[in-house]
Design a protein around this motif. Sequence first.
Motif, PDB file in Angstrom:
ATOM      1  N   VAL A  33       6.012  14.600   0.790  1.00  0.00           N
ATOM      2  CA  VAL A  33       6.659  13.653   1.396  1.00  0.00           C
ATOM      3  C   VAL A  33       6.143  12.171   0.619  1.00  0.00           C
ATOM      4  O   VAL A  33       4.806  12.234   0.848  1.00  0.00           O
ATOM      5  CB  VAL A  33       6.745  13.670   2.945  1.00  0.00           C
ATOM      6  CG1 VAL A  33       7.353  12.360   3.232  1.00  0.00           C
ATOM      7  CG2 VAL A  33       7.190  14.926   3.502  1.00  0.00           C
ATOM      8  N   VAL A  34       6.931  11.566   0.210  1.00  0.00           N
ATOM      9  CA  VAL A  34       6.537  10.126  -0.209  1.00  0.00           C
ATOM     10  C   VAL A  34       7.073   9.196   0.395  1.00  0.00           C
ATOM     11  O   VAL A  34       8.277   9.100   0.591  1.00  0.00           O
ATOM     12  CB  VAL A  34       6.986  10.216  -1.560  1.00  0.00           C
ATOM     13  CG1 VAL A  34       6.346   8.729  -2.282  1.00  0.00           C
ATOM     14  CG2 VAL A  34       5.976  11.231  -2.567  1.00  0.00           C
ATOM     15  N   GLY A  35       6.491   8.130   1.120  1.00  0.00           N
ATOM     16  CA  GLY A  35       6.841   7.132   1.645  1.00  0.00           C
ATOM     17  C   GLY A  35       6.659   5.945   0.924  1.00  0.00           C
ATOM     18  O   GLY A  35       5.743   5.735   0.122  1.00  0.00           O
ATOM     19  N   VAL A  51      11.894   7.132   2.600  1.00  0.00           N
ATOM     20  CA  VAL A  51      11.041   8.340   2.457  1.00  0.00           C
ATOM     21  C   VAL A  51      11.824   9.377   1.602  1.00  0.00           C
ATOM     22  O   VAL A  51      13.287   9.275   1.755  1.00  0.00           O
ATOM     23  CB  VAL A  51      11.114   8.673   3.870  1.00  0.00           C
ATOM     24  CG1 VAL A  51      10.351  10.175   3.902  1.00  0.00           C
ATOM     25  CG2 VAL A  51      10.371   7.821   4.750  1.00  0.00           C
ATOM     26  N   THR A  52      11.145  10.019   0.701  1.00  0.00           N
ATOM     27  CA  THR A  52      11.665  10.991  -0.158  1.00  0.00           C
ATOM     28  C   THR A  52      10.860  12.234   0.084  1.00  0.00           C
ATOM     29  O   THR A  52       9.729  12.209   0.301  1.00  0.00           O
ATOM     30  CB  THR A  52      11.718  10.665  -1.614  1.00  0.00           C
ATOM     31  OG1 THR A  52      10.509  10.191  -1.959  1.00  0.00           O
ATOM     32  CG2 THR A  52      12.645   9.523  -1.752  1.00  0.00           C
ATOM     33  N   ILE A  67      13.792  10.125  10.179  1.00  0.00           N
ATOM     34  CA  ILE A  67      12.741  10.091   9.801  1.00  0.00           C
ATOM     35  C   ILE A  67      12.222   8.639   9.319  1.00  0.00           C
ATOM     36  O   ILE A  67      11.109   8.030   9.835  1.00  0.00           O
ATOM     37  CB  ILE A  67      12.349  11.126   8.747  1.00  0.00           C
ATOM     38  CG1 ILE A  67      12.281  12.469   9.207  1.00  0.00           C
ATOM     39  CG2 ILE A  67      10.906  10.754   8.060  1.00  0.00           C
ATOM     40  CD1 ILE A  67      12.301  13.613   8.264  1.00  0.00           C
ATOM     41  N   GLU A  68      13.084   7.847   8.461  1.00  0.00           N
ATOM     42  CA  GLU A  68      12.932   6.660   8.160  1.00  0.00           C
ATOM     43  C   GLU A  68      12.907   5.831   9.360  1.00  0.00           C
ATOM     44  O   GLU A  68      11.857   4.921   9.481  1.00  0.00           O
ATOM     45  CB  GLU A  68      13.770   6.390   7.150  1.00  0.00           C
ATOM     46  CG  GLU A  68      13.670   6.692   5.732  1.00  0.00           C
ATOM     47  CD  GLU A  68      14.633   6.214   4.685  1.00  0.00           C
ATOM     48  OE1 GLU A  68      14.313   6.504   3.761  1.00  0.00           O
ATOM     49  OE2 GLU A  68      15.876   5.782   5.081  1.00  0.00           O
ATOM     50  N   ASP A 112       2.110  11.090   0.547  1.00  0.00           N
ATOM     51  CA  ASP A 112       1.769   9.726  -0.154  1.00  0.00           C
ATOM     52  C   ASP A 112       2.607   8.586   0.279  1.00  0.00           C
ATOM     53  O   ASP A 112       3.698   8.917   0.429  1.00  0.00           O
ATOM     54  CB  ASP A 112       1.851   9.992  -1.557  1.00  0.00           C
ATOM     55  CG  ASP A 112       0.845   8.923  -2.202  1.00  0.00           C
ATOM     56  OD1 ASP A 112       0.019   8.398  -1.756  1.00  0.00           O
ATOM     57  OD2 ASP A 112       0.882   9.087  -3.520  1.00  0.00           O
ATOM     58  N   VAL A 113       1.880   7.568   0.399  1.00  0.00           N
ATOM     59  CA  VAL A 113       2.615   6.439   0.773  1.00  0.00           C
ATOM     60  C   VAL A 113       2.322   5.081  -0.210  1.00  0.00           C
ATOM     61  O   VAL A 113       1.096   4.900  -0.606  1.00  0.00           O
ATOM     62  CB  VAL A 113       2.304   5.982   2.115  1.00  0.00           C
ATOM     63  CG1 VAL A 113       2.831   4.479   2.391  1.00  0.00           C
ATOM     64  CG2 VAL A 113       2.813   6.786   3.185  1.00  0.00           C
ATOM     65  N   HIS A 114       3.245   4.608  -0.891  1.00  0.00           N
ATOM     66  CA  HIS A 114       3.245   3.406  -1.692  1.00  0.00           C
ATOM     67  C   HIS A 114       3.420   2.209  -0.800  1.00  0.00           C
ATOM     68  O   HIS A 114       4.324   2.227  -0.087  1.00  0.00           O
ATOM     69  CB  HIS A 114       4.268   3.494  -2.741  1.00  0.00           C
ATOM     70  CG  HIS A 114       4.311   4.938  -3.707  1.00  0.00           C
ATOM     71  ND1 HIS A 114       3.604   4.863  -4.543  1.00  0.00           N
ATOM     72  CD2 HIS A 114       4.774   6.016  -3.547  1.00  0.00           C
ATOM     73  CE1 HIS A 114       3.492   5.970  -5.384  1.00  0.00           C
ATOM     74  NE2 HIS A 114       4.300   6.920  -4.419  1.00  0.00           N
ATOM     75  N   VAL A 115       2.363   1.268  -0.815  1.00  0.00           N
ATOM     76  CA  VAL A 115       2.552   0.194  -0.118  1.00  0.00           C
ATOM     77  C   VAL A 115       2.656  -1.148  -1.304  1.00  0.00           C
ATOM     78  O   VAL A 115       1.815  -1.019  -2.320  1.00  0.00           O
ATOM     79  CB  VAL A 115       1.180  -0.150   0.497  1.00  0.00           C
ATOM     80  CG1 VAL A 115       1.426  -1.621   1.082  1.00  0.00           C
ATOM     81  CG2 VAL A 115       0.839   0.922   1.609  1.00  0.00           C
ATOM     82  N   LEU A 116       3.776  -1.608  -1.197  1.00  0.00           N
ATOM     83  CA  LEU A 116       4.293  -2.835  -2.409  1.00  0.00           C
ATOM     84  C   LEU A 116       4.004  -4.027  -1.610  1.00  0.00           C
ATOM     85  O   LEU A 116       4.360  -4.223  -0.389  1.00  0.00           O
ATOM     86  CB  LEU A 116       5.634  -2.703  -2.564  1.00  0.00           C
ATOM     87  CG  LEU A 116       6.133  -1.286  -3.047  1.00  0.00           C
ATOM     88  CD1 LEU A 116       7.481  -1.150  -2.933  1.00  0.00           C
ATOM     89  CD2 LEU A 116       5.416  -0.987  -4.466  1.00  0.00           C
TER      90      LEU A 116
END
Length: 118
Positions: A33-35, A51-52, A67-68, A112-116
């Motif tokens: 899962v990637v957020g 979320v994918t 979920i999002e 994993d989570v991407h923080v922009l």
Amino acid sequence: AVTGRLAVDGSRLIPLGGALMTARRRMLFNGVVVGSIAVDGAGRLCGPSRVTAPGLFEAEDKAREEIEAEFEGILADLPSALRRDQTALRESAKSALRRVVGRRYGKRPMVDVHVLQV
């Protein structure tokens, strides 16, 4: 001398019992899962999170939206000081997303989570 079983991975050999193969087995059975979230310098969430989870739910699945929404709610409840610290935010977001998906599907996916920073 080091001994063990190896696997062919593209053009390289990797240990069959190593961390890379362990991670792949976990992804095979529990998914990944990637957020993605965006925050500004003050720690405010900017725009909706995404979320994918390829192989766990479809992109158009109603569950993804739920979920999002739950993930965003948890993030919004985090203290603003924590949301300003990218490392702490990323770890908290990973933990939250793992819990949200785990409750829904009964799995412990790799997260994993991407923080922009905007």
